[in-house]
Design an enzyme around this catalytic site. Structure first.
Site, PDB file in Angstrom:
ATOM      1  N   TRP A 194       0.810  -1.177  -0.120  1.00 32.24           N
ATOM      2  CA  TRP A 194      -0.489   0.120  -0.027  1.00 32.24           C
ATOM      3  C   TRP A 194       0.908   1.079  -0.365  1.00 32.24           C
ATOM      4  O   TRP A 194       1.684   1.111   0.735  1.00 32.24           O
ATOM      5  CB  TRP A 194      -0.798   0.014   1.037  1.00 32.24           C
ATOM      6  CG  TRP A 194      -2.943  -0.474   1.055  1.00 32.24           C
ATOM      7  CD1 TRP A 194      -3.477   0.252   0.803  1.00 32.24           C
ATOM      8  CD2 TRP A 194      -2.847  -1.818   0.512  1.00 32.24           C
ATOM      9  NE1 TRP A 194      -4.198  -0.318   0.280  1.00 32.24           N
ATOM     10  CE2 TRP A 194      -4.155  -1.741   0.634  1.00 32.24           C
ATOM     11  CE3 TRP A 194      -2.261  -2.713   0.847  1.00 32.24           C
ATOM     12  CZ2 TRP A 194      -4.965  -2.858   0.712  1.00 32.24           C
ATOM     13  CZ3 TRP A 194      -3.135  -4.595   0.840  1.00 32.24           C
ATOM     14  CH2 TRP A 194      -4.661  -3.624   1.050  1.00 32.24           C
ATOM     15  N   ASP A 249     -11.053   5.622   4.434  1.00 37.34           N
ATOM     16  CA  ASP A 249     -11.987   4.952   4.197  1.00 37.34           C
ATOM     17  C   ASP A 249     -13.702   4.864   4.613  1.00 37.34           C
ATOM     18  O   ASP A 249     -14.069   5.345   3.746  1.00 37.34           O
ATOM     19  CB  ASP A 249     -12.293   3.231   4.041  1.00 37.34           C
ATOM     20  CG  ASP A 249     -10.639   2.607   3.862  1.00 37.34           C
ATOM     21  OD1 ASP A 249     -10.148   3.268   3.114  1.00 37.34           O
ATOM     22  OD2 ASP A 249     -10.304   1.089   3.790  1.00 37.34           O
ATOM     23  N   ARG A 300     -15.185  -2.740  10.681  1.00 35.00           N
ATOM     24  CA  ARG A 300     -14.722  -2.274   9.360  1.00 35.00           C
ATOM     25  C   ARG A 300     -16.258  -1.503   8.606  1.00 35.00           C
ATOM     26  O   ARG A 300     -16.935  -1.631   9.041  1.00 35.00           O
ATOM     27  CB  ARG A 300     -14.616  -3.726   8.777  1.00 35.00           C
ATOM     28  CG  ARG A 300     -13.477  -4.805   9.325  1.00 35.00           C
ATOM     29  CD  ARG A 300     -12.450  -4.583   8.501  1.00 35.00           C
ATOM     30  NE  ARG A 300     -11.799  -4.153   7.592  1.00 35.00           N
ATOM     31  CZ  ARG A 300     -11.304  -3.120   6.204  1.00 35.00           C
ATOM     32  NH1 ARG A 300     -10.083  -2.403   7.284  1.00 35.00           N
ATOM     33  NH2 ARG A 300     -11.609  -3.455   4.946  1.00 35.00           N
ATOM     34  N   GLU A 313      -4.087  -1.987  14.160  1.00 37.33           N
ATOM     35  CA  GLU A 313      -4.048  -1.136  12.965  1.00 37.33           C
ATOM     36  C   GLU A 313      -4.319  -0.095  14.173  1.00 37.33           C
ATOM     37  O   GLU A 313      -4.137   1.500  13.311  1.00 37.33           O
ATOM     38  CB  GLU A 313      -5.219  -1.682  12.067  1.00 37.33           C
ATOM     39  CG  GLU A 313      -5.273  -1.122  10.681  1.00 37.33           C
ATOM     40  CD  GLU A 313      -6.284  -2.009  10.019  1.00 37.33           C
ATOM     41  OE1 GLU A 313      -7.136  -2.082  10.788  1.00 37.33           O
ATOM     42  OE2 GLU A 313      -6.651  -1.097   9.103  1.00 37.33           O
TER      43      GLU A 313
END
Ligand code: DGY
Length: 419
Positions: free
Chosen positions: A33, A158, A191, A382
């Site tokens: 990434w 995101d 998520r 994360e």
């Protein structure tokens, strides 16, 4: 014998190293990434400068002929990830996605160079590729001096509530049946949800069908949002590009014009109703009304003076750890769901860098210490729940390990700003 956090961080970088590039974390993100790699380079720089440079050189080996540097390079296809290169239909020299990511590379190439001038030739070889990438943004993604994205994934943030309005404005018609992979790796509650995911894929389909034709997308995509992540990181990186151009006696006029355009254009992201920087939805003609951690990149970009300081202090009183990715006072704040609330250590490093450079040493130090405590107590997740620092998302995460080594660690961390 238990490992120290520094040893653990180095072990994570080594485990996630695929030879010339680093995956963000095993399983969930099995490719290279873009901005993850730049952070990885900072982590490597602490103990292996050669490997740090290689990481960035590998990233630029995937640059498209039009200058764009993709957000994912699919060096070696892994069926455990979705969406894979067949869905993206990228057109570059290496199989890739068709969108970019926050352009932090120029800033940290300069940073690597400052820490190790013996590698000057490698930095210099990256100057034209960097300039071509910046020119791609300024040609295709600049609306009145603010930088727009054509996909939420491009910002790295995101599922931030900033996108909700723009995503609700279209129907994700015609996408083939698919199976998500991310929710087999990480709790679904941490998520993006299905409604968002369908729209992410619709935007990928739209880009793939036109062959990632930026002129077509500019005129036709329903999703075109000016964003502080892109605007502020590109403005900052362009300042670093200018410094490198001056160092090597390169022409600076085009670069200076870009800086002037973005300095003026960043004002388009100022929302007077909430007295904060947020996103601007170009299609709807409205601000998005969300104070995010990206709003606090204003010092890093060198614009806006101390306009965001009141919000920074207010938010610091709402959660144990800062800076949450969505303002906890916003009705859509969700402290465990990805970019709708959790704290991201690498964003903290950029925010603290800007604060330190602007002379807010106490604020920069406080954010550094909070991040140190958060990672030191909870490990290399994360992202983290701002209420208690509980780890969330993927584990053994490259960029969290990297910013620990480069910045937050009491042993190896260096202040990223001149004290
Ligand atoms: C993913 O796969 O969820 C990534 O965020 C896309 O970049």
């Amino acid at each position: 014998m238990t490992m120290t956090r520094d040893e653990e961080a180095r072990a994570i970088l080594a485990q996630n190293d695929r030879g010339g590039y680093t995956v963000p974390t095993d399983g969930l993100y099995p490719y290279q990434w873009n901005w993850d790699s730049v952070f990885a380079a900072l982590g490597f720089a602490e103990h292996d400068m050669n490997r740090a440079w290689t990481e960035i050189e590998t990233l630029f080996s995937g640059q498209w002929p039009n200058g764009m540097v993709p957000h994912i390079l699919f060096h070696k296809v892994d069926p455990g990830y979705f969406p894979n290169p067949d869905i993206w239909g990228g057109t570059g020299p290496i199989q890739s996605s068709g969108i970019s990511q926050p352009p932090i590379a120029a800033t940290f190439i300069r940073w690597l160079l400052d820490h190790d001038p013996t590698q000057e030739a490698r930095a210099r070889a990256l100057f034209e590729p960097l300039k071509n990438w910046h020119r791609w943004f300024m040609t295709w993604r600049c609306e009145g001096g603010a930088i727009v994205v054509t996909h939420p994934w491009e910002t790295g943030r995101d599922n931030c509530p900033d996108w909700d309005g723009a995503l609700a404005a279209f129907e994700p018609t015609g996408i083939a049946a698919y199976k998500r992979r991310d929710t087999s790796e990480v709790e679904a509650a941490e998520r993006p949800n299905q409604w968002e995911y369908d729209r992410y894929l619709y935007l990928v389909k739209l880009g793939a069908e036109c062959g990632w034709d930026e002129a077509w997308l500019r005129d036709n995509t329903p999703f075109r949002v000016a964003d502080p992540t892109m605007t502020f990181t590109l403005l900052r990186s362009t300042r670093d590009l200018l410094a490198m151009a001056e160092r090597w006696g390169e022409d600076t006029s085009e670069i200076r014009n870009w800086i002037a355009a973005m300095e003026a254009g960043s004002e388009r992201l100022w929302n007077p109703d909430i007295e904060a920087y947020d996103c601007y939805d170009e299609r709807a003609g409205t601000h998005t009304g969300v104070i995010s951690n990206a709003s606090f990149l204003t010092w890093y970009a060198g614009v806006g003076g101390d306009r965001m300081l009141t919000h920074l202090d207010r938010i610091a009183g709402l959660t144990r750890y800062q800076v949450p990715s969505t303002d906890p006072a916003h009705p859509k704040y969700e402290p465990k769901r990805y970019w709708r609330g959790p704290v991201w250590a690498m964003l903290n490093m950029l925010i603290a860098t800007g604060l330190g450079e602007a002379g807010h040493a106490a604020h920069a130090q406080a954010l550094t210490e909070k991040t140190r405590d958060m990672i030191g107590t909870n490990g290399f997740a994360e992202y983290f729940d701002p209420r208690d620092g509980a780890p969330a998302g993927g584990r053994n995460f490259t960029w969290t390990a990297a910013v620990w080594l480069a910045w937050a660690s009491p042993e190896t961390g260096r202040t990223a700003w001149a004290a």
